[in-house]
Design a protein around this motif. Sequence first.
Motif, mmCIF file in Angstrom:
data_model
loop_
_atom_site.group_PDB
_atom_site.id
_atom_site.type_symbol
_atom_site.label_atom_id
_atom_site.label_comp_id
_atom_site.label_asym_id
_atom_site.label_seq_id
_atom_site.Cartn_x
_atom_site.Cartn_y
_atom_site.Cartn_z
ATOM 1 N N TRP A 98 0.791 -1.463 0.063
ATOM 2 C CA TRP A 98 0.102 0.232 0.008
ATOM 3 C C TRP A 98 0.995 1.182 0.083
ATOM 4 O O TRP A 98 1.950 1.284 0.547
ATOM 5 N N ASP A 99 0.405 2.342 -0.583
ATOM 6 C CA ASP A 99 1.134 3.658 -0.558
ATOM 7 C C ASP A 99 0.522 4.372 0.922
ATOM 8 O O ASP A 99 0.375 5.601 0.782
ATOM 9 N N ARG A 100 0.484 3.825 2.001
ATOM 10 C CA ARG A 100 -0.136 4.236 3.245
ATOM 11 C C ARG A 100 -0.001 3.476 4.295
ATOM 12 O O ARG A 100 0.724 1.933 4.026
ATOM 13 N N GLU A 101 0.001 3.848 5.582
ATOM 14 C CA GLU A 101 0.162 3.070 6.701
ATOM 15 C C GLU A 101 -1.061 2.533 7.000
ATOM 16 O O GLU A 101 -2.104 3.133 6.919
ATOM 17 N N LEU A 102 -1.084 1.169 7.424
ATOM 18 C CA LEU A 102 -2.288 0.502 7.762
ATOM 19 C C LEU A 102 -2.713 0.771 9.428
ATOM 20 O O LEU A 102 -1.696 0.841 10.161
ATOM 21 N N THR A 103 -3.857 0.500 9.604
ATOM 22 C CA THR A 103 -4.312 0.404 11.097
ATOM 23 C C THR A 103 -4.210 -1.081 11.462
ATOM 24 O O THR A 103 -4.169 -2.087 10.770
ATOM 25 N N ALA A 104 -4.441 -1.199 12.733
ATOM 26 C CA ALA A 104 -4.169 -2.598 13.307
ATOM 27 C C ALA A 104 -5.413 -3.483 12.829
ATOM 28 O O ALA A 104 -5.201 -4.700 12.324
ATOM 29 N N GLY A 105 -6.448 -3.216 12.591
ATOM 30 C CA GLY A 105 -7.711 -3.585 11.892
ATOM 31 C C GLY A 105 -7.564 -3.961 10.411
ATOM 32 O O GLY A 105 -7.535 -5.076 10.184
ATOM 33 N N GLU A 106 -6.853 -3.148 9.597
ATOM 34 C CA GLU A 106 -6.291 -3.271 8.385
ATOM 35 C C GLU A 106 -5.505 -4.461 8.113
ATOM 36 O O GLU A 106 -5.535 -5.190 7.143
ATOM 37 N N VAL A 107 -4.309 -4.679 8.826
ATOM 38 C CA VAL A 107 -3.288 -5.626 9.334
ATOM 39 C C VAL A 107 -3.983 -7.041 9.359
ATOM 40 O O VAL A 107 -3.706 -7.855 8.640
ATOM 41 N N ARG A 108 -4.909 -6.759 10.254
ATOM 42 C CA ARG A 108 -5.592 -8.109 10.358
ATOM 43 C C ARG A 108 -6.226 -8.697 9.135
ATOM 44 O O ARG A 108 -6.597 -9.782 8.772
ATOM 45 N N ASP A 109 -7.073 -7.849 8.477
ATOM 46 C CA ASP A 109 -7.734 -7.944 7.141
ATOM 47 C C ASP A 109 -6.804 -8.638 6.481
ATOM 48 O O ASP A 109 -7.023 -9.368 5.554
ATOM 49 N N ALA A 110 -5.542 -7.925 6.132
ATOM 50 C CA ALA A 110 -4.460 -8.654 5.112
ATOM 51 C C ALA A 110 -4.205 -9.872 5.479
ATOM 52 O O ALA A 110 -3.860 -10.498 4.403
ATOM 53 N N MET A 111 -4.051 -10.335 6.644
ATOM 54 C CA MET A 111 -3.674 -11.536 7.276
ATOM 55 C C MET A 111 -4.743 -12.675 6.426
ATOM 56 O O MET A 111 -4.217 -13.620 6.337
ATOM 57 N N TYR A 112 -5.874 -12.181 6.382
ATOM 58 C CA TYR A 112 -6.918 -13.225 5.665
ATOM 59 C C TYR A 112 -7.323 -12.971 4.297
ATOM 60 O O TYR A 112 -8.310 -13.137 3.961
ATOM 61 N N ASN A 113 -6.554 -12.126 3.713
ATOM 62 C CA ASN A 113 -6.535 -11.675 2.371
ATOM 63 C C ASN A 113 -8.016 -10.997 1.942
ATOM 64 O O ASN A 113 -8.714 -11.499 0.810
ATOM 65 N N SER A 114 -8.292 -10.248 2.810
ATOM 66 C CA SER A 114 -9.397 -9.366 2.871
ATOM 67 C C SER A 114 -8.785 -7.942 2.801
ATOM 68 O O SER A 114 -9.328 -7.074 3.525
ATOM 69 N N PRO A 115 -8.101 -7.410 1.989
ATOM 70 C CA PRO A 115 -7.496 -6.149 2.158
ATOM 71 C C PRO A 115 -8.366 -4.943 2.154
ATOM 72 O O PRO A 115 -9.261 -5.072 1.272
ATOM 73 N N SER A 116 -8.090 -3.929 2.992
ATOM 74 C CA SER A 116 -9.100 -2.656 2.770
ATOM 75 C C SER A 116 -8.301 -1.817 3.558
ATOM 76 O O SER A 116 -7.531 -2.055 4.808
ATOM 77 N N PRO A 117 -7.691 -0.703 2.911
ATOM 78 C CA PRO A 117 -8.260 -0.100 1.487
ATOM 79 C C PRO A 117 -7.656 -1.179 0.600
ATOM 80 O O PRO A 117 -6.734 -1.969 0.799
ATOM 81 N N ALA A 118 -8.041 -0.575 -0.619
ATOM 82 C CA ALA A 118 -7.187 -1.274 -1.871
ATOM 83 C C ALA A 118 -5.908 -1.058 -1.849
ATOM 84 O O ALA A 118 -5.250 0.060 -1.761
ATOM 85 N N PRO A 119 -5.050 -2.125 -2.081
ATOM 86 C CA PRO A 119 -3.501 -1.965 -2.023
ATOM 87 C C PRO A 119 -3.174 -1.586 -3.533
ATOM 88 O O PRO A 119 -3.743 -1.426 -4.497
ATOM 89 N N ILE A 120 -1.793 -1.088 -3.428
ATOM 90 C CA ILE A 120 -1.118 -0.886 -5.028
ATOM 91 C C ILE A 120 -1.130 -2.243 -5.682
ATOM 92 O O ILE A 120 -1.595 -2.311 -6.916
ATOM 93 N N PHE A 121 -0.877 -3.173 -5.056
ATOM 94 C CA PHE A 121 -0.944 -4.608 -5.909
ATOM 95 C C PHE A 121 -1.086 -5.647 -4.498
ATOM 96 O O PHE A 121 -0.945 -5.450 -3.495
ATOM 97 N N GLY A 122 -1.446 -6.705 -4.601
ATOM 98 C CA GLY A 122 -1.722 -7.737 -3.871
ATOM 99 C C GLY A 122 -2.265 -8.985 -4.317
ATOM 100 O O GLY A 122 -2.487 -9.484 -5.500
#
Length: 309
Positions: free
Chosen positions: A269-293
């Motif tokens: 991503w082109d930004r810092e994630l929140t703790a909740g967004e990191v947890r979303d990334a762990m389960y392949n449910s990224p939010s917000p949309a990444p640069i690539f993923g």
Amino acid sequence: MPVGVVGGWGVSPHPAQSLCLGAADKMTAWIQPYPPAPTMYHQLMLSCEVTGDASVKEFLWEKKGSREPLQKGQSNVLIFSSFNKSHLGTYTCTATGPQGTAVATYDLWINDLVNQVFVFPRETKDSYVVLRAKPEQPLLNFTVCLRSYTDLTRPHSLFSYATKAQDNEILLSKPKPTEYRFYVGGQFVTFRVPESFSESEHACASWESPTGIARFWLNGKPWPRKGLQKDYAVGAEAVILLGQEQDNFGGGFDVRQSFVGEISAVYMWDRELTAGEVRDAMYNSPSPAPIFGWRNLPYKIHGEVYLKG
């Protein structure tokens, strides 16, 4: 927009094909997606760009297989508020102006790697995965996340982002099982972690330029913040690799730093994630949309690397 896809993986193998009609030999059109590597269930925009005629009066959007036009009017942008598999297909934009008509086509598809992993089966100096995306402008904030599974005890690279000016522009590596190193602009901070060979590890690292603060999460748990490279800007012209550390731009590999094991769930991503967004990334449910993923990864395999379920 922050990034552009390079090469033929990701969204479209042929981003645009332009055909000029009538007096439009000086008029060309192409279709540009934003973001270039879209994520499922996030907004996607297709923009019909025209050169050679600044006074285009009408844009006609059509999809192959659909009887009715999708959109007709002065807007050059087609918006999908929640991009999903029903939107996959070939799109055509017809731009009409005083100089004539230009037609651009675009193949929209997605490369969803959920429930799959890259397997690096052995030490090599020529096996790696290229992530075929790059920023269009310098990065002042970013986050990188990935999951790895290995029993290596020697140093190895996980994510290597090199520019012509700096081979360790961004680098996430493990010099030993109990330590992660996070580089920005050739400088690094260390995060000490428990040793574990029995399960995979999900790691995220972020950095912001105004303060130089670097953050690290392991399996969703945040580590104490550290700092490096305040007011630095990460270069845009980059080569991004998995499985090898670049000691020069796009090369200089050392077999003793190569990765052996499995890598998956790679996002940037082109930004810092929140703790909740990191947890979303762990389960392949990224939010917000990444640069690539991982849900639409623009990649190319070199050497002995396998994509397995």
